[in-house]
Write a protein that holds these residues in place. Sequence first.
Motif: not given
Length: 115
Positions: A95-99, A107-113, A76-82
């Motif tokens: 695809r996503f980036t996380a820190d 999760v900082l960015t998230l996009e469908p593939v 489970v990740f938190q997301v930066k922005d709902a």
Amino acid sequence: MKMKAHTLALSLALLLGTGHALAQSQDSGHDSHHTTASSASDMTEAEVRKVDKAAKKITLKHGQIKNLDMPPMTMVFQVKDAALLEQVQAGDKVRFTADKVGGAYLVLTLEPVKN
Ligand SMILES: [Cu+2]
């Protein structure tokens, strides 16, 4: 440079020691190849398992996350922005980036593939 790399390896080990120790197995991350480990720009592929908009959380079955030195797993990740959660649903490939921020994986960015 040697001292700097050593310090980085130590802080990585500390980070990994908190949340992901169970999943981390043998690779301690000490003899690290991750000299630029702080870059969060590498996209990681994942499959969405669950979306919780109210809690701003997403469950991802993700591949290796290079900048977090994390092996593939479901977590489970938190997301930066709902708003990131509006575009995906369970079963989607993303695809996503996380820190790691404030002790939580974010999760900082998230996009469908598209397949
Ligand atoms: Cu993980």
